[in-house]
Motif scaffolding. Structure first.
Motif, PDB file in Angstrom:
ATOM      1  N   VAL A 589       0.840  -1.202   0.000  1.00 29.17           N
ATOM      2  CA  VAL A 589       0.000   0.000   0.000  1.00 29.17           C
ATOM      3  C   VAL A 589       0.877   1.255   0.000  1.00 29.17           C
ATOM      4  CG1 VAL A 589      -1.734   1.301   1.293  1.00 29.17           C
ATOM      5  CG2 VAL A 589      -1.900  -1.198   1.120  1.00 29.17           C
ATOM      6  N   ALA A 590       2.008   1.223   0.750  1.00 23.10           N
ATOM      7  CA  ALA A 590       2.890   2.386   0.829  1.00 23.10           C
ATOM      8  C   ALA A 590       3.488   2.739  -0.533  1.00 23.10           C
ATOM      9  CB  ALA A 590       4.001   2.120   1.841  1.00 23.10           C
ATOM     10  N   GLN A 591       3.641   1.722  -1.401  1.00 24.70           N
ATOM     11  CA  GLN A 591       4.205   1.978  -2.721  1.00 24.70           C
ATOM     12  C   GLN A 591       3.229   2.692  -3.657  1.00 24.70           C
ATOM     13  OE1 GLN A 591       5.452  -1.815  -4.186  1.00 24.70           O
ATOM     14  NE2 GLN A 591       7.071  -2.069  -2.639  1.00 24.70           N
ATOM     15  N   HIS A 592       1.908   2.622  -3.355  1.00 28.03           N
ATOM     16  CA  HIS A 592       0.916   3.121  -4.300  1.00 28.03           C
ATOM     17  C   HIS A 592       0.176   4.365  -3.814  1.00 28.03           C
ATOM     18  CE1 HIS A 592       1.542  -1.011  -5.725  1.00 28.03           C
ATOM     19  NE2 HIS A 592       1.131  -0.554  -6.905  1.00 28.03           N
ATOM     20  N   THR A 593       0.333   4.783  -2.585  1.00 26.92           N
ATOM     21  CA  THR A 593      -0.356   5.980  -2.100  1.00 26.92           C
ATOM     22  C   THR A 593       0.638   7.115  -1.876  1.00 26.92           C
ATOM     23  OG1 THR A 593      -1.850   6.850  -0.399  1.00 26.92           O
ATOM     24  CG2 THR A 593      -0.164   5.289   0.323  1.00 26.92           C
ATOM     25  N   LYS A 594       0.155   8.321  -2.062  1.00 24.20           N
ATOM     26  CA  LYS A 594       1.021   9.492  -1.917  1.00 24.20           C
ATOM     27  C   LYS A 594       1.147   9.935  -0.464  1.00 24.20           C
ATOM     28  CE  LYS A 594      -0.630  11.095  -6.427  1.00 24.20           C
ATOM     29  NZ  LYS A 594      -1.398  12.169  -7.130  1.00 24.20           N
ATOM     30  N   ALA A 595       0.184   9.494   0.368  1.00 24.97           N
ATOM     31  CA  ALA A 595       0.153   9.984   1.753  1.00 24.97           C
ATOM     32  C   ALA A 595       1.248   9.337   2.582  1.00 24.97           C
ATOM     33  CB  ALA A 595      -1.213   9.684   2.372  1.00 24.97           C
ATOM     34  N   PRO A 596       1.746  10.015   3.596  1.00 28.65           N
ATOM     35  CA  PRO A 596       2.746   9.420   4.499  1.00 28.65           C
ATOM     36  C   PRO A 596       2.127   8.304   5.337  1.00 28.65           C
ATOM     37  CG  PRO A 596       2.029  11.549   5.335  1.00 28.65           C
ATOM     38  CD  PRO A 596       1.424  11.424   3.955  1.00 28.65           C
ATOM     39  N   GLU A 597       2.965   7.356   5.731  1.00 24.47           N
ATOM     40  CA  GLU A 597       2.465   6.219   6.502  1.00 24.47           C
ATOM     41  C   GLU A 597       1.996   6.671   7.876  1.00 24.47           C
ATOM     42  OE1 GLU A 597       4.828   2.715   6.629  1.00 24.47           O
ATOM     43  OE2 GLU A 597       5.833   3.186   4.733  1.00 24.47           O
ATOM     44  N   PRO A 598       0.890   6.096   8.364  1.00 21.35           N
ATOM     45  CA  PRO A 598       0.410   6.451   9.720  1.00 21.35           C
ATOM     46  C   PRO A 598       1.336   5.884  10.779  1.00 21.35           C
ATOM     47  CG  PRO A 598      -0.890   4.669   8.796  1.00 21.35           C
ATOM     48  CD  PRO A 598       0.013   5.136   7.677  1.00 21.35           C
ATOM     49  N   LYS A 599       1.363   6.566  11.905  1.00 20.69           N
ATOM     50  CA  LYS A 599       2.179   6.095  13.010  1.00 20.69           C
ATOM     51  C   LYS A 599       1.515   4.901  13.698  1.00 20.69           C
ATOM     52  CE  LYS A 599       4.194  10.628  14.013  1.00 20.69           C
ATOM     53  NZ  LYS A 599       4.386  11.680  15.040  1.00 20.69           N
ATOM     54  N   PRO A 600       2.310   3.924  14.167  1.00 18.78           N
ATOM     55  CA  PRO A 600       1.714   2.779  14.875  1.00 18.78           C
ATOM     56  C   PRO A 600       1.133   3.206  16.210  1.00 18.78           C
ATOM     57  CG  PRO A 600       4.094   2.723  15.052  1.00 18.78           C
ATOM     58  CD  PRO A 600       3.769   3.835  14.082  1.00 18.78           C
ATOM     59  N   MET A 618      -2.337 -10.737  11.717  1.00 14.27           N
ATOM     60  CA  MET A 618      -1.953 -10.221  10.410  1.00 14.27           C
ATOM     61  C   MET A 618      -2.619  -8.862  10.172  1.00 14.27           C
ATOM     62  SD  MET A 618      -2.681 -11.942   6.705  1.00 14.27           S
ATOM     63  CE  MET A 618      -1.613 -13.333   7.090  1.00 14.27           C
ATOM     64  N   GLU A 619      -1.834  -7.877   9.686  1.00 16.25           N
ATOM     65  CA  GLU A 619      -2.360  -6.544   9.415  1.00 16.25           C
ATOM     66  C   GLU A 619      -2.542  -6.348   7.914  1.00 16.25           C
ATOM     67  OE1 GLU A 619       0.199  -3.676  11.170  1.00 16.25           O
ATOM     68  OE2 GLU A 619      -0.608  -3.957  13.196  1.00 16.25           O
ATOM     69  N   ILE A 620      -3.755  -5.959   7.504  1.00 14.58           N
ATOM     70  CA  ILE A 620      -4.068  -5.637   6.116  1.00 14.58           C
ATOM     71  C   ILE A 620      -4.488  -4.170   6.071  1.00 14.58           C
ATOM     72  CG2 ILE A 620      -5.551  -6.147   4.145  1.00 14.58           C
ATOM     73  CD1 ILE A 620      -3.570  -8.363   4.819  1.00 14.58           C
ATOM     74  N   TRP A 621      -3.850  -3.411   5.183  1.00 11.83           N
ATOM     75  CA  TRP A 621      -4.076  -1.964   5.148  1.00 11.83           C
ATOM     76  C   TRP A 621      -4.910  -1.576   3.933  1.00 11.83           C
ATOM     77  CZ3 TRP A 621      -2.516   1.624   8.803  1.00 11.83           C
ATOM     78  CH2 TRP A 621      -1.710   1.119   9.832  1.00 11.83           C
ATOM     79  N   LEU A 622      -5.745  -0.520   4.137  1.00 13.24           N
ATOM     80  CA  LEU A 622      -6.580   0.045   3.079  1.00 13.24           C
ATOM     81  C   LEU A 622      -6.226   1.521   2.917  1.00 13.24           C
ATOM     82  CD1 LEU A 622      -9.119  -0.136   1.146  1.00 13.24           C
ATOM     83  CD2 LEU A 622     -10.462   0.583   3.143  1.00 13.24           C
ATOM     84  N   ALA A 623      -6.061   1.940   1.653  1.00 13.98           N
ATOM     85  CA  ALA A 623      -5.716   3.347   1.401  1.00 13.98           C
ATOM     86  C   ALA A 623      -6.235   3.745   0.025  1.00 13.98           C
ATOM     87  CB  ALA A 623      -4.209   3.554   1.483  1.00 13.98           C
ATOM     88  N   SER A 624      -6.410   5.044  -0.142  1.00 15.41           N
ATOM     89  CA  SER A 624      -6.683   5.588  -1.466  1.00 15.41           C
ATOM     90  C   SER A 624      -5.384   6.201  -1.981  1.00 15.41           C
ATOM     91  CB  SER A 624      -7.790   6.644  -1.380  1.00 15.41           C
ATOM     92  OG  SER A 624      -7.337   7.784  -0.671  1.00 15.41           O
ATOM     93  N   ASP A 625      -5.456   6.793  -3.148  1.00 15.48           N
ATOM     94  CA  ASP A 625      -4.229   7.398  -3.667  1.00 15.48           C
ATOM     95  C   ASP A 625      -3.856   8.665  -2.918  1.00 15.48           C
ATOM     96  OD1 ASP A 625      -6.407   8.733  -4.546  1.00 15.48           O
ATOM     97  OD2 ASP A 625      -5.892   8.709  -6.678  1.00 15.48           O
ATOM     98  N   GLU A 626      -4.771   9.143  -2.055  1.00 11.63           N
ATOM     99  CA  GLU A 626      -4.523  10.398  -1.354  1.00 11.63           C
ATOM    100  C   GLU A 626      -4.335  10.241   0.148  1.00 11.63           C
ATOM    101  OE1 GLU A 626      -7.804  12.848  -2.308  1.00 11.63           O
ATOM    102  OE2 GLU A 626      -7.188  13.187  -4.399  1.00 11.63           O
ATOM    103  N   GLU A 627      -4.854   9.117   0.748  1.00  8.30           N
ATOM    104  CA  GLU A 627      -4.735   8.986   2.197  1.00  8.30           C
ATOM    105  C   GLU A 627      -4.840   7.516   2.618  1.00  8.30           C
ATOM    106  OE1 GLU A 627      -7.974  10.509   4.536  1.00  8.30           O
ATOM    107  OE2 GLU A 627      -9.454  10.030   2.999  1.00  8.30           O
ATOM    108  N   TRP A 628      -4.271   7.241   3.789  1.00  9.74           N
ATOM    109  CA  TRP A 628      -4.455   5.943   4.431  1.00  9.74           C
ATOM    110  C   TRP A 628      -5.825   5.944   5.118  1.00  9.74           C
ATOM    111  CZ3 TRP A 628      -0.629   1.985   4.680  1.00  9.74           C
ATOM    112  CH2 TRP A 628       0.578   2.298   4.046  1.00  9.74           C
ATOM    113  N   LEU A 629      -6.538   4.791   4.970  1.00  8.11           N
ATOM    114  CA  LEU A 629      -7.909   4.770   5.484  1.00  8.11           C
ATOM    115  C   LEU A 629      -8.086   3.880   6.721  1.00  8.11           C
ATOM    116  CD1 LEU A 629      -9.841   4.592   2.095  1.00  8.11           C
ATOM    117  CD2 LEU A 629      -9.481   6.596   3.554  1.00  8.11           C
TER     118      LEU A 629
END
Length: 828
Positions: A589-600, A618-629
């Protein structure tokens, strides 16, 4: 049989010239060339012991017609074999029904003859059910050739069908009822004549009237002896020939001696006749056996109740049309329709429809389970309210239900050590009684007693070891059927007995203590969307994947996401309007979104370099091209009853150990959740086996519960191995028991039932021995008349049977106890 009668079948040898064969230096006569040919086969294969072991003349062989041979060859067709043949590791296994068996020697002959045929791996026949299990290599011999070999000996063989076996059981049941009725009528009539003379109700009778009473009693008793008591004489003759003494030997001797002595007195004159004792003894003995057979039949010992869950026909769907076809003609890939109330004849996958299924025949769970398209269903399940279209995967003998039936047949044919011990004790006891009875008669005769013969009969009857022979098998049968009903299926004869000594239970993790599938345990939002919206977005993406991770979101509301692409090893991407969405591992997800990664989250950070980070799933992340969701935490959750089962085992003083090849952080987490003290993770199959060997070396009796092929080595090293119902076929095949419904609490009930079974067996054995030890001196002292001895022996047997049947109804929790000391902690 005269010297000129047929040596094989006993019929008159009237051939001109006579048909003869030189065997062992003697001339043997035969009634036909068929009997001569069979005898020649038996002699050439070195099986002439058949003629010394048999208790009845053999079946006369019949030449098969061309039509009969063609019908046997039809059984070689793969579609026909689906109904009664199943593939096993070493070849093919067929269930057959054998006709023409008259005694144990027939089984001996058949088994040894078939084992000499090319391609035959094993062949065994159950004398009680006349069912045979044939294991052969199909590339070396056709099935029809082996069946023809059976017919060549004069017997018949056909595929086992539950309906045919049920008809045979009903015929035997009807025959036993008739024998019992004849004995009952004889007992009533003979007692009517004997009681007035016994109690002096009629005095001053002339010798002619006494003689008339005796002749009438002889007339009444003769059919009782020749028909009702015939099975006792046949079995006794077989036992004497095979030198294996059972209770039928003293029974037959007592009935035969009393009848012959009474007939001699009736014809030649004398003091006492025993017709009423003969009739009463036969009646009560048959009554006891009838009640025993009824109890075992009701408990489902034959397994035909399960076999009845296989329907004879199926509704096959072809396009828009349906047609009813025999169930054995359905093949993998076909689609069948199951209407409400119908039973599934095959294993398969639901294509269309949603309904509830009653799977109690397979799992022992009586509550219906909801099944939807894509889920696997099994033969024997009963459909609930809606029609289902099922694509066939397995049919006939390959279904899971057929496998359970084969396991039940194998378990019932195996005798555990305690049952073999009881048989040996009973055999030795019979031998001692046969020696003691003449001594008692000689002693009383030398003492001048008029009732020496009465006393000897009482000794033979009252000490008949019926209860001793029934003490173990009835208890084990009752316990096995009860556990099968609960969903715990023993697959080896020793399993129930071995579980009694278990003090340590070792569990695998994935699929055993846990469900074996991922589930959503937490959703953490980190963007502008709320939790519900994030779940819908994730569902819209994951609907386009069949990955185990994606299935977590399949049954949830989903947004209409299109242009979905699968990025192998990373995740999924798609479009919702003009917005791009990404779901997968954090790096993807970090490779495809422009937003900075959220802090743990603070609680997930490491507290020190020395302490490992706790496992959080297991952690699965969801994001758009503009923000982590959002962040979705997935994990394999423990089974609902896992904690209760672990607590119950520990309360009973049984040690529990978690042994897994999974990451040690997750293993430790599951152990803490369930209250398991000892947990070993990242263990290879070899290390698992080493752990079990160390436990055994410390003197522990270990049960291993697992579900994967990697558990096979460690399961083989355990005293008792249990496979989960969802385990691989090979794992279930090698296990000592199968937990069909996956409910771990049934392990607790199985261990509890094992302890109660041992207690019941000890009670039965103690009662049988105490009864015989107490009854013997009373009978030898002349205090027990023959008719009372018959009643006492029958009541003793009934007490044993009824006591064993308590196992089928008792359900109590495992008793709490102090945990034993187990020594040093085990580490790989």
């Amino acid at each position: 049989m005269t010297p000129l009668d047929c040596f094989h079948c006993g019929e008159a040898a009237n051939g001109e010239p006579p048909i003869t064969l030189q065997l062992d230096g003697q001339t043997r006569f035969f009634c036909c060339h068929g009997c001569k040919a069979v005898c020649d086969i038996i002699h050439s294969e070195g099986l002439t012991g058949f003629y010394q072991l048999r208790t009845e003349a053999a079946v006369k062989p019949r030449t098969l017609t061309d039509g009969e041979i063609d019908r046997l060859r039809e059984l070689d067709h793969p579609l026909v074999q689906q109904a009664f043949v199943s593939p096993v590791t070493s070849g093919q296994e067929a269930q057959l029904l054998i006709g023409g068996i008259t005694c144990a020697a027939c089984i001996w002959l058949l088994e040894n003859h078939l084992k000499q045929q090319p391609g035959v791996i094993s062949f065994s026949v159950n004398h009680t059910t006349q069912r045979a299990r044939l294991l052969w290599a199909q590339d070396k011999a056709a099935l029809s050739r082996l069946l023809i070999a059976i017919h060549e000996l004069g017997y018949s063989a056909r595929p086992y069908q539950p309906d045919a076996a049920e008809d045979q059981l009903k015929a035997e049941h009807r025959s036993m009822l008739i024998r019992l009725a004849v004995a009952g009528i004889g007992t009533f009539q003979s007692m009517m004549l004997a009681l007035p003379l016994y109690f002096g109700l009629i005095s001053g009778l002339s010798p002619e009237f006494v003689a008339f009473f005796r002749w009438f009693s002889l007339l009444v008793t003769t059919p009782v002896v020749l028909y009702s008591a015939a099975p006792f004489f046949r079995n006794a003759q077989r036992d004497i020939r095979t030198r294996h003494l059972t209770m039928d030997v003293p029974v037959a001797i007592a009935i035969g001696l009393a009848y012959l002595a009474s007939a001699w007195v009736t014809v030649m004159g004398g003091e006492e006749v025993y017709f009423e004792s003969v009739c009463m003894f036969t009646f009560f003995l048959l009554l006891g056996r009838y009640i025993e057979v009824q109890a075992r039949y009701r408990a489902g010992l034959t397994g035909n109740a399960l076999a009845g869950f296989h329907p004879a026909v199926a509704t096959r769907v072809t396009g828009e049309h349906t047609d009813v076809v025999p169930a054995h003609q359905v093949k993998p890939g076909d689609v069948i329709r199951i209407r409400p109330g119908e039973t599934l004849p095959v294993d398969g996958v639901i294509l269309r429809g949603q309904s509830t299924l009653n799977e109690s025949a397979l799992t022992g769970e009586y509550l219906p389970e909801t099944r939807v398209p894509g889920e696997v269903v099994h033969a024997g399940s009963i459909n609930g309210e809606n029609p289902l279209d099922v694509q066939v995967e397995k049919s006939g003998a390959q279904t899971r239900l057929s496998g359970i039936l084969r396991i039940l047949d194998r378990v019932q044919s195996e005798k555990p050590p305690v049952a073999l011990m009881a048989d040996r004790i009973a055999g030795k006891f019979v031998g001692r009684i046969l020696i003691l009875a003449p001594i008692v008669w000689i002693g009383w005769w030398l003492a001048g007693a008029d009732n020496a013969f009465d006393i000897t009969l009482s000794v033979l009857v009252v000490t008949c070891p019926c209860a001793l022979s029934l003490a173990t098998p009835t208890a084990i049968t009752s316990a096995t059927v009860k556990l099968r009903r609960l969903g715990f299926l023993p697959t080896r004869g020793h399993a129930l007995e071995s579980m009694n000594a278990i003090d340590t239970v070792v569990f695998d993790k994935t699929g055993t203590l846990t469900r074996g599938e991922l589930s959503l345990i937490n959703t953490r939002t980190v963007g502008s969307k709320d939790k519900s919206t994030c779940l819908q977005l994730a569902g819209g993406l994951e609907q386009h994947s069949e990955h185990p991770i994606a299935r977590v979101f399949h049954n949830r509301p989903a947004a209409l996401v299109d242009h979905v692409n699968n990025h192998l090893g990373g995740g999924l991407s798609g479009k919702l309007g003009d917005r791009s969405l990404f779901i997968g591992h954090r790096e993807f997800v970090a490779q495809h979104t422009k937003a900075p990664e959220p802090k743990p989250e603070p609680e997930l950070e490491q507290e020190s370099e020395q302490e490992p980070k706790p496992y959080t799933g297991m952690e699965i992340w969801l994001a758009s091209d503009e923000e982590w969701l959002a962040c979705f935490q997935l994990d394999d959750q423990p089974r609902e009853d896992a904690a209760r089962a672990i607590n119950a085992l520990q309360d009973a003083g049984i040690r529990t150990l978690l042994l897994s090849g999974d990451r040690s952080g997750h293993v430790r987490k599951i152990a803490d959740m369930l209250g398991i003290d000892d947990a070993i993770g990242q263990a290879s199959p070899e290390q698992k086996l080493d752990v079990l060997n160390r436990l055994r070396a410390q003197g522990h009796q270990v049960m291993m519960v697992g579900d994967g092929l990697n558990d096979l080595p460690s399961m083989a090293g355990a005293g008792v191995s249990v496979a989960m119902g969802t385990a691989a076929d090979l794992t279930q095949l090698k296990a000592d028991a199968v937990l069909l419904n996956g409910q771990l609490m049934q392990l607790v009930e199985a261990l509890n039932t094992s302890k109660r079974t041992r207690k019941i067996i000890r009670q039965n054995m103690a009662w049988a021995l105490v009864y015989n030890v107490c009854a013997l001196p009373l009978a030898a002292a002349g205090l027990v008349p023959p008719w009372l001895a018959a009643i006492g022996m029958s009541i003793s047997s009934l007490i044993v049977v009824l006591n064993a049947l308590r196992l089928g109804t008792e359900t109590r929790p495992v008793k709490a106890g102090r945990a034993p000391k187990f020594g040093a902690r085990v580490t790989p």
